[in-house]
Design a protein around this motif. Structure first.
Motif, PDB file in Angstrom:
ATOM      1  N   THR A   1       0.808  -1.223   0.024  1.00 34.25           N
ATOM      2  CA  THR A   1      -0.012   0.039  -0.168  1.00 34.25           C
ATOM      3  C   THR A   1       0.794   1.203  -0.115  1.00 34.25           C
ATOM      4  OG1 THR A   1      -0.422   0.165   2.432  1.00 34.25           O
ATOM      5  CG2 THR A   1      -1.943  -1.086   1.378  1.00 34.25           C
ATOM      6  N   MET A   2       1.868   1.309   0.433  1.00 37.54           N
ATOM      7  CA  MET A   2       2.837   2.438   0.803  1.00 37.54           C
ATOM      8  C   MET A   2       3.631   2.420  -0.677  1.00 37.54           C
ATOM      9  SD  MET A   2       4.755   2.686   4.387  1.00 37.54           S
ATOM     10  CE  MET A   2       4.003   2.949   5.798  1.00 37.54           C
ATOM     11  N   HIS A   3       3.942   1.479  -1.268  1.00 40.85           N
ATOM     12  CA  HIS A   3       4.576   1.626  -2.407  1.00 40.85           C
ATOM     13  C   HIS A   3       3.637   2.251  -3.488  1.00 40.85           C
ATOM     14  CE1 HIS A   3       6.640   0.368  -6.348  1.00 40.85           C
ATOM     15  NE2 HIS A   3       5.586   0.083  -6.833  1.00 40.85           N
ATOM     16  N   TYR A   4       2.110   1.742  -3.506  1.00 37.98           N
ATOM     17  CA  TYR A   4       1.299   2.523  -4.339  1.00 37.98           C
ATOM     18  C   TYR A   4       1.004   3.884  -3.896  1.00 37.98           C
ATOM     19  CZ  TYR A   4       0.470  -1.361  -7.445  1.00 37.98           C
ATOM     20  OH  TYR A   4       0.475  -2.333  -8.270  1.00 37.98           O
ATOM     21  N   LEU A   5       1.029   4.359  -2.720  1.00 37.23           N
ATOM     22  CA  LEU A   5       0.651   5.626  -2.457  1.00 37.23           C
ATOM     23  C   LEU A   5       1.929   6.413  -3.096  1.00 37.23           C
ATOM     24  CD1 LEU A   5      -0.437   7.905  -0.775  1.00 37.23           C
ATOM     25  CD2 LEU A   5       0.619   7.268   1.179  1.00 37.23           C
ATOM     26  N   TRP A   6       3.060   5.977  -2.955  1.00 38.69           N
ATOM     27  CA  TRP A   6       4.352   6.639  -3.350  1.00 38.69           C
ATOM     28  C   TRP A   6       4.101   6.770  -4.956  1.00 38.69           C
ATOM     29  CZ3 TRP A   6       7.276  10.168  -2.063  1.00 38.69           C
ATOM     30  CH2 TRP A   6       8.425  10.542  -3.094  1.00 38.69           C
ATOM     31  N   GLY A   7       3.712   5.723  -5.655  1.00 46.55           N
ATOM     32  CA  GLY A   7       3.669   5.746  -7.039  1.00 46.55           C
ATOM     33  C   GLY A   7       2.427   6.698  -7.487  1.00 46.55           C
TER      34      GLY A   7
END
Ligand code: PFF
Length: 459
Positions: free
Chosen positions: A110-116
């Motif tokens: 979820t953090m990776h997708y937030l950053w993306g």
């Protein structure tokens, strides 16, 4: 007796417990269950399960935690010292740690997708004029490449573990309580904003109609079982979380109003999620074969497709993934706390030592779970990769068994008057309500959980 910390106010205590309950169960499990089990017909059964089973079982767990002020194993030991009932606590403790191992990985995604979403890289592959099916392929490939890659998730796993450790090291009041007080209102605000946006999309009413139109012809034993499983998972029953958090409830707290408020808020989040997902997906005419709402694919493949077709793509995408990060973080913190309190109480470890002992091994276990989706996928346990093995063993067996035994324990075994005194604060509150709760915990809940097992064995 050590001076036991407790949450500072009723609002904080509810915010923290709602934070533990609201998780991916509300976001990606619930819409999938609704879609598969007859829309609003499922909703009706689900509400019934929360009222008749979820709240009473939650009260049983609260009474153990608040009544003893101890961790999930210690609570059973304190009440029945010479009997092996503490084994129930051990099942919850093990299950909670097994869940922690793979849930940290999901939190990392979820953090990776937030950053993306923030830097736009998530949407780099979907330019103007791309067809809907190509777009689906882009996001699906992007997700499977990321999840299956050996290194990309590692950075995020380390960040997630560091954030959890930071909050947990600060302890119950300055860590968990402050985090929940700040993040839970934010979560509701984001939910409302996204709801407003989804409902104003073209043809949103078709999605709402699907969500709220009951198809009673779909009702059967399977639907009931799904609703019960969803209610238990969503309310975090059997995981030791509720025993652990309620050990921080003040003695004067009215457990019934807390259980009702927590269950209501958790349900509200699921309901609002339904008002976001169904209109959004229908509005863009995505899918129809059911696959678009399935678990991880819903949030990491289907919703990016939706956002990509909306104006302000990155804004809505970032808001949604922030919501997911909050939901995941408040859950990982709560589930890690189960083991931390155990080490503090059982081994008399300091907060710091207990926290390090719980979080540091995850630097190995969580990456292993992540790798089991890619390079280590051939290493299987009972035919499943590590991630899926931990997920299915805990949700299908350990949590329901722990919940069943907890009901039997609180309903039949604890010292006479214990459950009543806890729920009624020694005869001061919820006195008329208690006999109903006791019947539900003694009879209905065990019978229902056993029926689920029997049904699963037969089918
Ligand atoms: N009630 C939580 C949810 O719906 O996601 C269940 C949960 C899972 C809590 C994993 C905590 C956790 F780490």
């Amino acid at each position: 007796m050590s001076e036991k910390v407790s949450f500072g106010s009723k609002i904080s205590l509810i915010a923290a417990t709602v934070g533990s309950a609201v998780g991916l169960g509300n976001v990606w499990r619930f819409p999938n269950e609704v879609q598969e089990n007859g829309g609003a017909a499922f909703l009706v059964v689900y509400i019934g399960c929360i009222l008749l089973l979820g709240i009473p079982v939650m009260l049983a767990e609260f009474s153990l935690g608040r009544g003893t002020g101890l961790d999930t194993v210690g609570a059973f030991k304190r009440l029945t010292p010479s009997k092996p009932w503490w084994g129930i606590g051990v099942i919850s403790l093990l299950a909670s740690y097994m869940i922690t191992c793979f849930y940290m990985v999901v939190a990392a995604w979820t953090m990776h997708y937030l950053w993306g979403s923030i830097d736009g890289s998530l949407y780099a592959g979907v330019g103007e004029g791309i067809t809907a099916s190509d777009m689906k392929d882009v996001f699906a490939t992007q997700f499977s490449d990321f999840v299956g890659s050996a290194w990309s998730p590692m950075l995020w796993i380390v960040i997630v573990l560091a954030v959890n450790m930071f909050i947990l090291l600060k302890g119950v009041k300055s860590g968990i309580e402050r985090m929940s007080n700040a993040l839970m209102p934010l979560l509701f605000v984001i939910l409302l904003v996204l709801c407003g946006v989804a409902l104003s999309l073209p043809n949103a009413d078709e999605g709402v109609e699907f969500f709220l139109r009951p198809d009673f012809s779909k009702l059967n034993a399977g639907v009931f079982i799904s609703a019960l499983g969803q209610a238990f998972f969503s309310l975090s029953l059997g995981m030791g979380i509720l025993i652990t958090y309620s050990s921080y409830f003040p003695k004067k707290d009215n457990l019934t109003t807390t259980a009702v408020s927590v269950s209501f808020c958790d349900f509200l989040v699921a309901l609002l999620m339904g008002f976001i997902i169904f209109p959004a997906v229908r509005s863009f005419g995505i899918g129809g074969d059911g696959s678009e709402l399935q678990s991880a694919a819903l949030v990491f493949v289907t919703l990016p497709q939706v956002f990509a077709q909306m104006p302000l793509t990155q804004v809505w995408s970032a808001l949604f993934f922030l919501l997911l990060v909050i939901a995941a973080l408040t859950s990982t913190v709560s589930i890690s706390e189960v083991s931390i309190l155990f080490f503090q109480e059982k081994m008399r470890f300091s907060r710091k030592k207990a926290t390090l002992l719980v979080i540091l091994p995850l630097l190995i276990f969580s990456p292993l779970c992540s790798l089991s989706q890619g390079v280590l996928s051939d290493m299987t346990l009972f035919g499943k990769n590590l991630f899926d093995f931990l997920d299915s063993t805990t949700t299908n067996y350990m949590l329901p068994i722990a919940a069943l035994l907890t009901c039997i324990y609180v309903g039949w075994v604890v010292p006479k008057g214990f459950f009543r005194n806890e729920v009624t604060n020694n005869g001061k509150v919820a006195v008329r309500f208690f006999p109903i709760v006791r019947v539900l915990v003694r009879y209905l809940a065990p019978i229902m959980i056993l029926s689920v097992f029997a049904y699963q064995l037969m089918s």
